[in-house]
Design an enzyme around this catalytic site. Sequence first.
Site, PDB file in Angstrom:
ATOM      1  N   PHE A  10       0.877  -1.182   0.000  1.00  0.00           N
ATOM      2  CA  PHE A  10       0.000   0.000   0.000  1.00  0.00           C
ATOM      3  C   PHE A  10       0.913   1.232   0.000  1.00  0.00           C
ATOM      4  O   PHE A  10       0.748   2.153   0.765  1.00  0.00           O
ATOM      5  CB  PHE A  10      -0.906  -0.045   1.230  1.00  0.00           C
ATOM      6  CG  PHE A  10      -2.237   0.634   1.049  1.00  0.00           C
ATOM      7  CD1 PHE A  10      -3.044   0.361  -0.045  1.00  0.00           C
ATOM      8  CD2 PHE A  10      -2.692   1.546   2.000  1.00  0.00           C
ATOM      9  CE1 PHE A  10      -4.278   0.982  -0.193  1.00  0.00           C
ATOM     10  CE2 PHE A  10      -3.925   2.174   1.864  1.00  0.00           C
ATOM     11  CZ  PHE A  10      -4.721   1.892   0.765  1.00  0.00           C
ATOM     12  N   THR A  98       4.227  -5.027  -3.995  1.00  0.00           N
ATOM     13  CA  THR A  98       5.192  -4.924  -2.899  1.00  0.00           C
ATOM     14  C   THR A  98       6.566  -4.621  -3.478  1.00  0.00           C
ATOM     15  O   THR A  98       6.739  -4.425  -4.675  1.00  0.00           O
ATOM     16  CB  THR A  98       5.245  -6.222  -2.056  1.00  0.00           C
ATOM     17  OG1 THR A  98       5.816  -7.269  -2.837  1.00  0.00           O
ATOM     18  CG2 THR A  98       3.868  -6.655  -1.577  1.00  0.00           C
ATOM     19  N   LYS A 127       8.108  -6.628 -11.082  1.00  0.00           N
ATOM     20  CA  LYS A 127       8.842  -7.349 -12.137  1.00  0.00           C
ATOM     21  C   LYS A 127       9.456  -8.655 -11.633  1.00  0.00           C
ATOM     22  O   LYS A 127       9.718  -9.557 -12.414  1.00  0.00           O
ATOM     23  CB  LYS A 127      10.005  -6.475 -12.641  1.00  0.00           C
ATOM     24  CG  LYS A 127       9.571  -5.188 -13.283  1.00  0.00           C
ATOM     25  CD  LYS A 127      10.744  -4.266 -13.562  1.00  0.00           C
ATOM     26  CE  LYS A 127      11.151  -3.381 -12.409  1.00  0.00           C
ATOM     27  NZ  LYS A 127      10.202  -2.384 -11.962  1.00  0.00           N
ATOM     28  N   VAL A 154       6.482  -3.333 -17.134  1.00  0.00           N
ATOM     29  CA  VAL A 154       7.356  -2.677 -18.113  1.00  0.00           C
ATOM     30  C   VAL A 154       6.607  -1.476 -18.676  1.00  0.00           C
ATOM     31  O   VAL A 154       5.486  -1.607 -19.153  1.00  0.00           O
ATOM     32  CB  VAL A 154       7.730  -3.637 -19.272  1.00  0.00           C
ATOM     33  CG1 VAL A 154       8.676  -2.943 -20.254  1.00  0.00           C
ATOM     34  CG2 VAL A 154       8.365  -4.907 -18.742  1.00  0.00           C
ATOM     35  N   GLU A 211      15.532   6.282  -6.456  1.00  0.00           N
ATOM     36  CA  GLU A 211      15.493   5.882  -5.045  1.00  0.00           C
ATOM     37  C   GLU A 211      16.640   6.555  -4.290  1.00  0.00           C
ATOM     38  O   GLU A 211      17.617   7.001  -4.901  1.00  0.00           O
ATOM     39  CB  GLU A 211      15.723   4.367  -4.933  1.00  0.00           C
ATOM     40  CG  GLU A 211      14.722   3.510  -5.663  1.00  0.00           C
ATOM     41  CD  GLU A 211      13.372   3.498  -4.983  1.00  0.00           C
ATOM     42  OE1 GLU A 211      13.328   3.653  -3.748  1.00  0.00           O
ATOM     43  OE2 GLU A 211      12.365   3.349  -5.689  1.00  0.00           O
ATOM     44  N   ASP A 222      17.671  -2.666 -12.949  1.00  0.00           N
ATOM     45  CA  ASP A 222      16.230  -2.487 -13.195  1.00  0.00           C
ATOM     46  C   ASP A 222      15.942  -2.700 -14.694  1.00  0.00           C
ATOM     47  O   ASP A 222      14.993  -3.397 -15.063  1.00  0.00           O
ATOM     48  CB  ASP A 222      15.809  -1.077 -12.750  1.00  0.00           C
ATOM     49  CG  ASP A 222      14.351  -0.791 -13.077  1.00  0.00           C
ATOM     50  OD1 ASP A 222      13.476  -1.262 -12.342  1.00  0.00           O
ATOM     51  OD2 ASP A 222      14.091  -0.113 -14.099  1.00  0.00           O
ATOM     52  N   LYS A 226      13.699  -5.676 -16.692  1.00  0.00           N
ATOM     53  CA  LYS A 226      12.614  -5.372 -17.648  1.00  0.00           C
ATOM     54  C   LYS A 226      12.832  -6.051 -19.004  1.00  0.00           C
ATOM     55  O   LYS A 226      11.886  -6.570 -19.595  1.00  0.00           O
ATOM     56  CB  LYS A 226      12.489  -3.860 -17.821  1.00  0.00           C
ATOM     57  CG  LYS A 226      11.876  -3.199 -16.592  1.00  0.00           C
ATOM     58  CD  LYS A 226      11.920  -1.702 -16.704  1.00  0.00           C
ATOM     59  CE  LYS A 226      11.199  -1.064 -15.518  1.00  0.00           C
ATOM     60  NZ  LYS A 226      11.565   0.342 -15.341  1.00  0.00           N
TER      61      LYS A 226
HETATM   62  N1  LIG Z   1       6.478   3.523  -8.502  1.00  0.00           N
HETATM   63  C1  LIG Z   1       6.201   3.223  -9.754  1.00  0.00           C
HETATM   64  O1  LIG Z   1       5.781   4.088 -10.525  1.00  0.00           O
HETATM   65  C2  LIG Z   1       6.325   1.806 -10.279  1.00  0.00           C
HETATM   66  C3  LIG Z   1       6.280   1.573 -11.650  1.00  0.00           C
HETATM   67  C4  LIG Z   1       6.291   0.259 -12.131  1.00  0.00           C
HETATM   68  C5  LIG Z   1       6.387  -0.785 -11.244  1.00  0.00           C
HETATM   69  N2  LIG Z   1       6.493  -0.523  -9.900  1.00  0.00           N
HETATM   70  C6  LIG Z   1       6.605  -1.656  -8.974  1.00  0.00           C
HETATM   71  O2  LIG Z   1       5.493  -1.635  -8.086  1.00  0.00           O
HETATM   72  C7  LIG Z   1       5.885  -2.128  -6.808  1.00  0.00           C
HETATM   73  C8  LIG Z   1       5.507  -1.097  -5.739  1.00  0.00           C
HETATM   74  O3  LIG Z   1       6.162   0.128  -6.010  1.00  0.00           O
HETATM   75  P1  LIG Z   1       5.924   1.409  -5.063  1.00  0.00           P
HETATM   76  O4  LIG Z   1       6.545   2.543  -5.761  1.00  0.00           O
HETATM   77  O5  LIG Z   1       4.492   1.459  -4.653  1.00  0.00           O
HETATM   78  O6  LIG Z   1       6.824   0.991  -3.798  1.00  0.00           O
HETATM   79  P2  LIG Z   1       6.667   1.541  -2.313  1.00  0.00           P
HETATM   80  O7  LIG Z   1       6.067   2.908  -2.298  1.00  0.00           O
HETATM   81  O8  LIG Z   1       7.991   1.313  -1.666  1.00  0.00           O
HETATM   82  O9  LIG Z   1       5.583   0.558  -1.648  1.00  0.00           O
HETATM   83  C9  LIG Z   1       5.849  -0.799  -1.409  1.00  0.00           C
HETATM   84  C10 LIG Z   1       4.734  -1.319  -0.529  1.00  0.00           C
HETATM   85  O10 LIG Z   1       4.955  -2.706  -0.314  1.00  0.00           O
HETATM   86  C11 LIG Z   1       4.837  -2.965   1.074  1.00  0.00           C
HETATM   87  N3  LIG Z   1       5.608  -4.170   1.373  1.00  0.00           N
HETATM   88  C12 LIG Z   1       6.948  -4.356   1.313  1.00  0.00           C
HETATM   89  N4  LIG Z   1       7.247  -5.619   1.670  1.00  0.00           N
HETATM   90  C13 LIG Z   1       6.060  -6.239   1.944  1.00  0.00           C
HETATM   91  C14 LIG Z   1       5.675  -7.531   2.386  1.00  0.00           C
HETATM   92  N5  LIG Z   1       6.606  -8.454   2.613  1.00  0.00           N
HETATM   93  N6  LIG Z   1       4.351  -7.791   2.554  1.00  0.00           N
HETATM   94  C15 LIG Z   1       3.411  -6.856   2.334  1.00  0.00           C
HETATM   95  N7  LIG Z   1       3.705  -5.617   1.932  1.00  0.00           N
HETATM   96  C16 LIG Z   1       5.012  -5.301   1.755  1.00  0.00           C
HETATM   97  C17 LIG Z   1       5.348  -1.720   1.758  1.00  0.00           C
HETATM   98  O11 LIG Z   1       4.887  -1.652   3.097  1.00  0.00           O
HETATM   99  P3  LIG Z   1       5.287  -0.410   4.076  1.00  0.00           P
HETATM  100  O12 LIG Z   1       4.552   0.771   3.526  1.00  0.00           O
HETATM  101  O13 LIG Z   1       4.793  -0.769   5.393  1.00  0.00           O
HETATM  102  O14 LIG Z   1       6.783  -0.297   3.966  1.00  0.00           O
HETATM  103  C18 LIG Z   1       4.677  -0.675   0.863  1.00  0.00           C
HETATM  104  O15 LIG Z   1       3.343  -0.489   1.245  1.00  0.00           O
HETATM  105  C19 LIG Z   1       7.389  -2.426  -6.890  1.00  0.00           C
HETATM  106  O16 LIG Z   1       7.578  -3.789  -7.161  1.00  0.00           O
HETATM  107  C20 LIG Z   1       7.841  -1.582  -8.066  1.00  0.00           C
HETATM  108  O17 LIG Z   1       8.981  -2.119  -8.719  1.00  0.00           O
HETATM  109  C21 LIG Z   1       6.455   0.738  -9.401  1.00  0.00           C
END
Ligand SMILES: NC(=O)c1ccc[n+]([C@@H]2O[C@H](COP(=O)([O-])OP(=O)(O)OC[C@H]3O[C@@H](n4cnc5c(N)ncnc54)[C@H](OP(=O)(O)O)[C@@H]3O)[C@@H](O)[C@H]2O)c1
Length: 346
Positions: A10, A98, A127, A154, A211, A222, A226
């Site tokens: 989340f 996650t 991914k 991707v 990051e 990364d 992809k």
């Molecule tokens: N950001 C983008 O635009 C984007 C684009 C493409 C793909 N993605 C992919 O989407 C995914 C999420 O990205 P994000 O940007 O939303 O990351 P984020 O803001 O770091 O959120 C990750 C979420 O996963 C939760 N989490 C981590 N480990 C967990 C576990 N073991 N069980 C349950 N929940 C867990 C975290 O909990 P806490 O909040 O409590 O830490 C957090 O809520 C990643 O795999 C990323 O590669 C992201």
Amino acid sequence: MHMRAVMLGFGHVGRALARLLLRKAEVLRTDYDLTVTVTGLATHSHGLAINPEGLDLAGALALVERGERLDALHVGSPVTDTLSLIERCPADLVLEATWLNPHTGQPATDYVRAALQAGRHVVTANKGPVAFAYRELQALAAERGLGFFFESTVMDGAPVLSVGREGLLATTIQRIRGILNSTTNFILTRLEEGTPFAEALAEAQAIGVAEADPTTDLEGWDAAVKIVVLANVLMGADLRPADVERTGITGVTVADAQQAIQAGERIKLLCEAVRDGAQVRASVRPVRLPFADPLCQVSRTSSAVTFQTDTLHELTIVEGDTDPTTTAYGMLVDLINIARGRHRLA
Ligand SMILES: NC(=O)c1ccc[n+]([C@@H]2O[C@H](COP(=O)([O-])OP(=O)(O)OC[C@H]3O[C@@H](n4cnc5c(N)ncnc54)[C@H](OP(=O)(O)O)[C@@H]3O)[C@@H](O)[C@H]2O)c1
């Protein structure tokens, strides 16, 4: 149709998806005869919650944005970890967003496997499970008649995998070329403009593209993950990220970038997957591309992919202006496609 969904993660994407589910509820109902309730939510440090009747999504968003835990929304005996939540929570679908581990794909791969074994469809933006276990997870989904979709892995919400899966039929993809990592593309654009590497990286971090620890992006991991997703899903390869010949961009300077411009070229971190007999070879490396190459025009945080096939000579998809909502949109489209049975075509 009514779908009960569990959300794993989340963070930026998970919360953007929750907002999109609220914003698009009426469109889902009128255009697709689809209603969705979220029955479970799992995070790493913000708690877990199950409510078989449906969680209050707006309330969950408010709690997490105030830095509070989700446990207050939980109904029933306590749930302590993500795997038990997947197994216990009544649901038709798991929406997985996650953390990505680019070296192992875990723990997300275990979550996806557990969800499919428990009879849930899966949509993931992560991914990892696709790059490390696509064949196994796809076979498991097919065996159980379930959907396993991952459009957002991707180029965020851009329909790259679905174009490949549904649009490029009876064709052989000979080569895929892409600019697939925003952090490195942003830095390379700023180097051309004369901004030193460290400053360009700090800017990418300030706008939320990179990051705090940017190693995964700068060293090309990364991008490698992809290109592996594209090669494995669309070219029938069975690669892992460590199989990709990989060079990052840390050695590129302002002088290199500007010399390329003077020669009518740009340095780009090019991801490539090339069919070579029965094999597919993949690479990620900085190369000089001529201005006439469509991939050369992709600057800052935009991304693009070009397919070369035996039927369409060259097809390029470009995506600009991405953010967590565009990623969440890809997940929403996957959810709709599962609800309307498109996974049965896969
Ligand atoms: N950001 C983008 O635009 C984007 C684009 C493409 C793909 N993605 C992919 O989407 C995914 C999420 O990205 P994000 O940007 O939303 O990351 P984020 O803001 O770091 O959120 C990750 C979420 O996963 C939760 N989490 C981590 N480990 C967990 C576990 N073991 N069980 C349950 N929940 C867990 C975290 O909990 P806490 O909040 O409590 O830490 C957090 O809520 C990643 O795999 C990323 O590669 C992201």
